[in-house]
Design an enzyme around this catalytic site. Structure first.
Site, mmCIF file in Angstrom:
data_model
loop_
_atom_site.group_PDB
_atom_site.id
_atom_site.type_symbol
_atom_site.label_atom_id
_atom_site.label_comp_id
_atom_site.label_asym_id
_atom_site.label_seq_id
_atom_site.Cartn_x
_atom_site.Cartn_y
_atom_site.Cartn_z
ATOM 1 N N ARG A 27 34.263 38.079 35.818
ATOM 2 C CA ARG A 27 34.226 38.543 34.421
ATOM 3 C C ARG A 27 32.829 39.026 34.010
ATOM 4 O O ARG A 27 32.418 38.851 32.852
ATOM 5 C CB ARG A 27 34.680 37.439 33.457
ATOM 6 C CG ARG A 27 36.141 37.062 33.589
ATOM 7 C CD ARG A 27 37.004 38.083 32.884
ATOM 8 N NE ARG A 27 38.415 37.790 33.057
ATOM 9 C CZ ARG A 27 39.177 37.217 32.128
ATOM 10 N NH1 ARG A 27 38.677 36.889 30.970
ATOM 11 N NH2 ARG A 27 40.451 36.994 32.366
ATOM 12 N N ARG A 31 32.802 39.933 27.130
ATOM 13 C CA ARG A 31 32.373 39.755 25.737
ATOM 14 C C ARG A 31 31.010 39.110 25.542
ATOM 15 O O ARG A 31 30.450 39.164 24.452
ATOM 16 C CB ARG A 31 33.430 38.945 24.981
ATOM 17 C CG ARG A 31 34.596 39.803 24.513
ATOM 18 C CD ARG A 31 35.604 38.971 23.764
ATOM 19 N NE ARG A 31 36.215 38.001 24.671
ATOM 20 C CZ ARG A 31 37.042 37.047 24.290
ATOM 21 N NH1 ARG A 31 37.352 36.899 23.011
ATOM 22 N NH2 ARG A 31 37.567 36.219 25.172
ATOM 23 N N ARG A 40 33.981 48.255 23.443
ATOM 24 C CA ARG A 40 35.341 47.897 23.065
ATOM 25 C C ARG A 40 35.637 48.350 21.638
ATOM 26 O O ARG A 40 36.733 48.840 21.349
ATOM 27 C CB ARG A 40 35.587 46.401 23.203
ATOM 28 C CG ARG A 40 37.078 46.100 23.147
ATOM 29 C CD ARG A 40 37.404 44.648 23.322
ATOM 30 N NE ARG A 40 36.941 43.862 22.191
ATOM 31 C CZ ARG A 40 37.391 42.658 21.889
ATOM 32 N NH1 ARG A 40 38.287 42.087 22.671
ATOM 33 N NH2 ARG A 40 36.917 42.003 20.866
ATOM 34 N N ASP A 78 42.668 44.598 34.327
ATOM 35 C CA ASP A 78 43.205 43.261 34.114
ATOM 36 C C ASP A 78 44.339 43.021 35.093
ATOM 37 O O ASP A 78 44.984 43.971 35.550
ATOM 38 C CB ASP A 78 43.708 43.093 32.676
ATOM 39 C CG ASP A 78 43.850 41.617 32.335
ATOM 40 O OD1 ASP A 78 42.818 40.987 32.047
ATOM 41 O OD2 ASP A 78 44.972 41.090 32.401
ATOM 42 N N TYR A 155 52.811 34.575 33.486
ATOM 43 C CA TYR A 155 52.692 35.384 32.257
ATOM 44 C C TYR A 155 54.010 36.065 31.898
ATOM 45 O O TYR A 155 54.370 36.184 30.726
ATOM 46 C CB TYR A 155 51.583 36.433 32.418
ATOM 47 C CG TYR A 155 50.199 35.833 32.353
ATOM 48 C CD1 TYR A 155 49.596 35.550 31.132
ATOM 49 C CD2 TYR A 155 49.496 35.531 33.514
ATOM 50 C CE1 TYR A 155 48.336 34.987 31.067
ATOM 51 C CE2 TYR A 155 48.228 34.971 33.464
ATOM 52 C CZ TYR A 155 47.661 34.697 32.233
ATOM 53 O OH TYR A 155 46.417 34.129 32.169
HETATM 54 O O1 1CP Z 1 34.308 41.874 35.016
HETATM 55 C C1 1CP Z 1 35.347 41.514 35.592
HETATM 56 O O2 1CP Z 1 35.456 40.452 36.218
HETATM 57 C C2 1CP Z 1 36.511 42.504 35.670
HETATM 58 C C3 1CP Z 1 37.471 42.411 34.657
HETATM 59 C C4 1CP Z 1 38.597 41.402 34.587
HETATM 60 C C5 1CP Z 1 39.270 40.655 35.564
HETATM 61 C C6 1CP Z 1 38.940 40.489 37.019
HETATM 62 C C7 1CP Z 1 39.258 41.191 33.368
HETATM 63 C C8 1CP Z 1 38.865 41.792 32.095
HETATM 64 N N1 1CP Z 1 40.345 40.391 33.597
HETATM 65 C C9 1CP Z 1 40.370 40.021 34.919
HETATM 66 C C10 1CP Z 1 41.372 39.200 35.596
HETATM 67 C C11 1CP Z 1 42.258 38.313 34.804
HETATM 68 N N2 1CP Z 1 42.925 38.575 33.629
HETATM 69 C C12 1CP Z 1 42.659 37.039 35.225
HETATM 70 C C13 1CP Z 1 42.242 36.419 36.534
HETATM 71 C C14 1CP Z 1 40.860 35.909 36.495
HETATM 72 C C15 1CP Z 1 40.665 34.651 35.711
HETATM 73 O O3 1CP Z 1 41.337 33.660 36.033
HETATM 74 O O4 1CP Z 1 39.816 34.687 34.810
HETATM 75 C C16 1CP Z 1 43.537 36.497 34.270
HETATM 76 C C17 1CP Z 1 44.215 35.150 34.280
HETATM 77 C C18 1CP Z 1 43.708 37.483 33.265
HETATM 78 C C19 1CP Z 1 44.581 37.421 32.073
HETATM 79 C C20 1CP Z 1 43.790 37.644 30.846
HETATM 80 N N3 1CP Z 1 43.395 38.868 30.402
HETATM 81 C C21 1CP Z 1 43.182 36.676 30.026
HETATM 82 C C22 1CP Z 1 43.287 35.174 30.223
HETATM 83 C C23 1CP Z 1 44.261 34.587 29.306
HETATM 84 C C24 1CP Z 1 44.622 33.181 29.743
HETATM 85 O O5 1CP Z 1 45.810 32.962 30.013
HETATM 86 O O6 1CP Z 1 43.727 32.314 29.819
HETATM 87 C C25 1CP Z 1 42.458 37.347 29.022
HETATM 88 C C26 1CP Z 1 41.681 36.759 27.893
HETATM 89 C C27 1CP Z 1 42.602 38.740 29.288
HETATM 90 C C28 1CP Z 1 41.922 39.864 28.590
HETATM 91 C C29 1CP Z 1 40.681 40.294 29.268
HETATM 92 N N4 1CP Z 1 40.625 40.775 30.562
HETATM 93 C C30 1CP Z 1 39.334 41.152 30.857
HETATM 94 C C31 1CP Z 1 38.524 40.894 29.694
HETATM 95 C C32 1CP Z 1 37.060 41.197 29.576
HETATM 96 C C33 1CP Z 1 39.363 40.347 28.722
HETATM 97 C C34 1CP Z 1 38.973 39.944 27.319
HETATM 98 C C35 1CP Z 1 39.393 41.053 26.435
HETATM 99 C C36 1CP Z 1 38.513 41.228 25.290
HETATM 100 O O7 1CP Z 1 38.655 40.441 24.326
HETATM 101 O O8 1CP Z 1 37.691 42.159 25.287
#
Ligand code: 1CP
Length: 355
Positions: A27, A31, A40, A78, A155
């Site tokens: 990540r 944010r 964003r 994502d 999901y």
């Molecule tokens: O920088 C990076 O690592 C690349 C971007 C990335 C990756 C690899 C994002 C951006 N998401 C992911 C993978 C992801 N998405 C996972 C696997 C990794 C992990 O376990 O953290 C999972 C479970 C998700 C699902 C997801 N998407 C969540 C988690 C929700 C939960 O169930 O806990 C969330 C909050 C998102 C949105 C998201 N994806 C990425 C970002 C930066 C965000 C936040 C969005 C925002 O508010 O801007």
């Protein structure tokens, strides 16, 4: 294609000698960075960032521009692009996690799910990969990724995030054939999606099994690891004259490292609950290891962060085969200066462990 100027991340994944331990952060575009929040806001919302290759490229590059120590870039996207392409209707409520318009509850729902074509249905991701590769111009390797079938299924069946995966686990025990059909469709989709990313320019791939650790030992083997093994066996492993390493990351999978190491991947991601030195002894020479600092350490003072980095490096010990990372994603509350202190400490303190 331009030659890589910094390939220590790929070399460490293949256990080839390196000068210092490579590092990136799960990540890393997110944010905690004010420049990410600005992009964003400009894009409107999170999915617009993902779906526009120019925006996806812009935010992928932000952490690299801020931190010259980063040894890899990760595609900004994502894991939930796949359920969206299967017709689930992904959306994000502001201030809340991901949600789906449709949920998958019955065998009939699962039978009706299409298997997306990566070029046609997820072309925006392929375009983001090739745009980022061009912009990187050989600076560091680009990581592609996907969710594991089990993690994606949670999901799709819950309709969003979950604490206990109640519906998915009920399906697992009451209707295992239905869940197997869903996991099989997801494994086929993830395989062609990752191969599409590799052909578009991803130089390593990671499978995020974020919720695999919620399963029993037996269920993990049957409903998560078996499908990751299947994916790994279908991946393109060499492209542009170089090996394309595969990393498997099961959060809370520390009890099962031996069997994960047998799944055919090049490296395992570790969360912070395992000692990396013991993990190295357990997996032997089979795989490289990636991890595993507790992301909350980044709330602490830079001196405390540095001490923890030193402890993990000493625990892994001498030699290649370690990619430094956090044990899970960096959190929005982290001070970007602390992330910088972390990355500098990895390179400064690790030289002594390499010849
Ligand atoms: O920088 C990076 O690592 C690349 C971007 C990335 C990756 C690899 C994002 C951006 N998401 C992911 C993978 C992801 N998405 C996972 C696997 C990794 C992990 O376990 O953290 C999972 C479970 C998700 C699902 C997801 N998407 C969540 C988690 C929700 C939960 O169930 O806990 C969330 C909050 C998102 C949105 C998201 N994806 C990425 C970002 C930066 C965000 C936040 C969005 C925002 O508010 O801007």
């Amino acid at each position: 294609m331009t030659a890589l100027k910094n390939d220590r991340f790929l070399r460490a994944l293949l256990k080839q000698p390196v000068d210092v331990t490579p590092v990136w952060m799960m990540r890393q575009a997110g944010r905690y960075l004010p420049e990410y929040r600005a992009s964003r806001a400009k894009a409107g919302d999170f999915m617009s960032l993902c779906m526009n290759p120019a925006f996806a490229c812009e935010v992928t590059m932000q952490p690299l521009d801020r931190y010259p120590q980063l040894d890899a870039a990760i595609l900004f996207s994502d894991i939930l692009t796949i359920p969206d392409a299967m017709g689930q209707g992904l959306y994000f409520e502001s201030g809340e996690g991901p949600r789906f318009k449709k949920v998958v509850s019955t065998l009939a729902d699962i039978e009706a799910l299409p298997i997306p074509d990566p070029q046609k249905d997820l072309g925006y991701v392929m375009d983001a990969v090739s745009t980022i590769r061009r912009e990187l111009n050989g600076r560091v390797p680009l990581i592609g990724f996907a969710g594991s079938p089990w993690t994606l299924a949670t999901y799709m069946v819950e309709g969003g995030s979950s604490k206990d995966y109640r519906k998915t686990k009920t399906m697992l025990y009451d209707n295992p054939q239905a869940l197997h059909l869903l996991l099989d469709k997801l494994a086929q989709t993830v395989t062609s999606y990752l191969n599409g990313q590799i052909m578009a320019g991803a130089q390593a791939v990671q499978i995020f099994d974020s919720w695999g650790g919620s399963l029993s030992a037996a269920a993990y083997q049957e409903f998560s690891l078996a499908y990751m093994r299947k994916i790994v066996s279908g991946l393109i492993r060499e492209h542009e004259g170089r090996k394309v390493p595969v990393i498997l990351f099961t959060k809370n999978g520390g009890l099962w490292l031996e069997s994960i190491a047998d799944a055919g991947a090049d490296a395992l991601g570790l969360d912070w609950t395992c000692d990396i030195g013991s993990a190295r002894e357990r997996v032997g020479s089979k795989v490289a290891l990636q991890g595993n600092m507790d992301p909350t350490v980044l709330y602490a003072k830079p001196e405390a962060i540095r001490a923890e980095v030193g402890r993990i490096l000493a625990s892994y010990g001498k030699g290649s085969g370690h990619v430094f990372n956090l044990g899970h994603g960096i959190t929005p509350e982290v001070d970007p200066e602390h992330a910088g202190a972390f990355l500098r400490a990895v390179h400064e303190l690790s030289a002594q462990y390499h010849e």
